[in-house]
Design a protein around this motif. Sequence first.
Motif, mmCIF file in Angstrom:
data_model
loop_
_atom_site.group_PDB
_atom_site.id
_atom_site.type_symbol
_atom_site.label_atom_id
_atom_site.label_comp_id
_atom_site.label_asym_id
_atom_site.label_seq_id
_atom_site.Cartn_x
_atom_site.Cartn_y
_atom_site.Cartn_z
ATOM 1 N N ALA A 10 0.845 -1.207 0.000
ATOM 2 C CA ALA A 10 0.000 0.000 0.000
ATOM 3 C C ALA A 10 0.871 1.244 0.000
ATOM 4 O O ALA A 10 0.596 2.215 -0.707
ATOM 5 C CB ALA A 10 -0.923 -0.006 1.214
ATOM 6 N N GLN A 11 1.940 1.173 0.779
ATOM 7 C CA GLN A 11 2.849 2.314 0.869
ATOM 8 C C GLN A 11 3.554 2.536 -0.475
ATOM 9 O O GLN A 11 3.685 3.667 -0.933
ATOM 10 C CB GLN A 11 3.873 2.039 1.959
ATOM 11 N N ALA A 12 3.960 1.440 -1.109
ATOM 12 C CA ALA A 12 4.701 1.552 -2.374
ATOM 13 C C ALA A 12 3.857 2.226 -3.462
ATOM 14 O O ALA A 12 4.386 2.996 -4.263
ATOM 15 C CB ALA A 12 5.151 0.176 -2.830
ATOM 16 N N ILE A 13 2.560 1.954 -3.487
ATOM 17 C CA ILE A 13 1.749 2.556 -4.547
ATOM 18 C C ILE A 13 1.000 3.804 -4.069
ATOM 19 O O ILE A 13 0.302 4.441 -4.839
ATOM 20 C CB ILE A 13 0.743 1.537 -5.141
ATOM 21 N N GLY A 14 1.160 4.143 -2.802
ATOM 22 C CA GLY A 14 0.635 5.412 -2.294
ATOM 23 C C GLY A 14 -0.850 5.435 -1.977
ATOM 24 O O GLY A 14 -1.446 6.507 -1.922
ATOM 25 N N VAL A 15 -1.467 4.271 -1.761
ATOM 26 C CA VAL A 15 -2.897 4.286 -1.418
ATOM 27 C C VAL A 15 -3.080 4.562 0.075
ATOM 28 O O VAL A 15 -2.180 4.350 0.880
ATOM 29 C CB VAL A 15 -3.624 2.968 -1.803
ATOM 30 N N ASP A 16 -4.280 5.033 0.416
ATOM 31 C CA ASP A 16 -4.547 5.430 1.798
ATOM 32 C C ASP A 16 -4.736 4.229 2.715
ATOM 33 O O ASP A 16 -4.230 4.188 3.826
ATOM 34 C CB ASP A 16 -5.820 6.288 1.857
ATOM 35 N N LEU A 17 -5.533 3.281 2.250
ATOM 36 C CA LEU A 17 -5.851 2.123 3.089
ATOM 37 C C LEU A 17 -5.909 0.865 2.239
ATOM 38 O O LEU A 17 -6.167 0.915 1.034
ATOM 39 C CB LEU A 17 -7.222 2.322 3.773
#
Lengths: 90, 447
Positions: free
Chosen positions: B103-110
Amino acid sequence: MMRVIVTVIGNDHVGIVAAVATELTKLNINIVDMSQTIMDQSFTMMLLAEWDDQQLSLADAKQALTALGQRNDLTIRVQRQSVFDAIQKI
Amino acid sequence: MESRSILETIQMIDEENLDIRTITMGISLLDCIDSDGAKARQKIYDKITTSAQDLVKVAGEIQTEYGIPIINKRISVTPIALVAAASGDTDYVAYAQTMEAAAQAIGVDLIGGFSALVQKGYQSGDRKLIASIPQALAETSRVCSSVNIGSTRAGINLDAVGELGRIIKQTAAIDPVNCMGLVVFANAVEDNPFMAGAFHGVGEADRIINVGISGPGVVKRALEQVRGQRIDVVSEQIKKTAFKVTRMGQFVGTVASQRLGVPFGIVDLSLAPTPNEGDSVAEILEEIGLESVGAPGTTAALALLNDAVKKGGVMACEHVGGLSGAFIPVSEDAEMIRAVEAGRLGLEKLEAMTAVCSVGLDMIAIPGDTSAASISGMIADEAAIGMINNKTTAVRVIPAPGKTVGDQVEFGGLFGRAPVMPVNPSQPQAFIARGGHIPAPIHSFKN
């Protein structure tokens, strides 16, 4: 071709149409349709604008017009037309 | 060029907080299953980061081009209890960490799907997943967890109800804020784009785009125009407004799906409040004519609202799904918070309200000394409402350690703040301790 709706809203003063038209000319953006009125004491102008998106990206056009709005105390929005049709028409 | 429609649309977005609450990409992880846990996690990371690498970028483009705010970009995945079961792992926290990293790698919130479906019973991965929830939520910030403990067709798994009461207490003991990432469902839906309860059902396609809309402010403003008129007019006005709001969801979903090359799943027809002024479901109920949300008549007004939103929204989009209804999360609705603090809205009324809307007892802070059995009792009650009425219900409560009625819990941002609400002190201990399974209900003789 990129077709967008530009809306200009703010306190009425001399030269708003001229300022917007001048900026559009600079950007080589053509005005296809246009309407302007005073609503609730606010200057409200809407125009349908068109340009060659190979020459100018929507993000750049938006940035230039938003900056123009800030300099002239106006809110200028640039949105692609299809969103309005999608929301308001069956 | 239709000036009036253009201005109305701009007003809906700018002044009435209309937005796309979430674009959620559902991703199946069934092809990531591996008997070696480390390999499975690597496959999970790779699949999520390749499938959704452009999600945030595309959402940003849509926002710029069309002037529609898109608040959240999210991922939902196949329930991890199913994906991890084939591995020899005894603890699934590492899977949550993989979800977090992706999630962090693609920048999504949740990212949702640290989930288990135990409405009928436990498979080998379910117990391990449920036991891992408190630690998984403590070690991640974007991972959301959900457990389905009952359904209309399967009845209610009372063992799981008992266990989740304890798990919620353990989660809160580490940090009460972690509880907002854990939802206990009955009749969970497989295509829900909203968190914390989103997961990608096993019956879904490999990848799918689902959209959740918002817009309580738009409905409230529309109802201000029909003050004093018959309730039929209110219903019509909500339908018309819901239609427009939902059209925007359909439009954004279609564009996002084309640009991402991922099929468009559903629009979730929900009115999702935020703590911002003028973005409240409670204010709509008050506009309908209640002095305060919680007053007698609240359930009826909410039933009308919920139904009219669906009637208006169904015609506006190709496929409707998800939770589809008005949300009543206490901490995320400024007017709801005021009603609780003024003593006008209590848990019992909220429970009644959940019988006619989505989703359940949501984002409610309760005293830290509430027993695990009491929480299980609340879960059982909500599940029973869902089971009998053929609807989704859920519990997302926050037992805040050291806090008591009158205190509050801060979540920040869209999640707001929750005043601690009193819970009936009598105990369901012996009932919950029985364990076992509440049988599926009969579907005839409806009275």
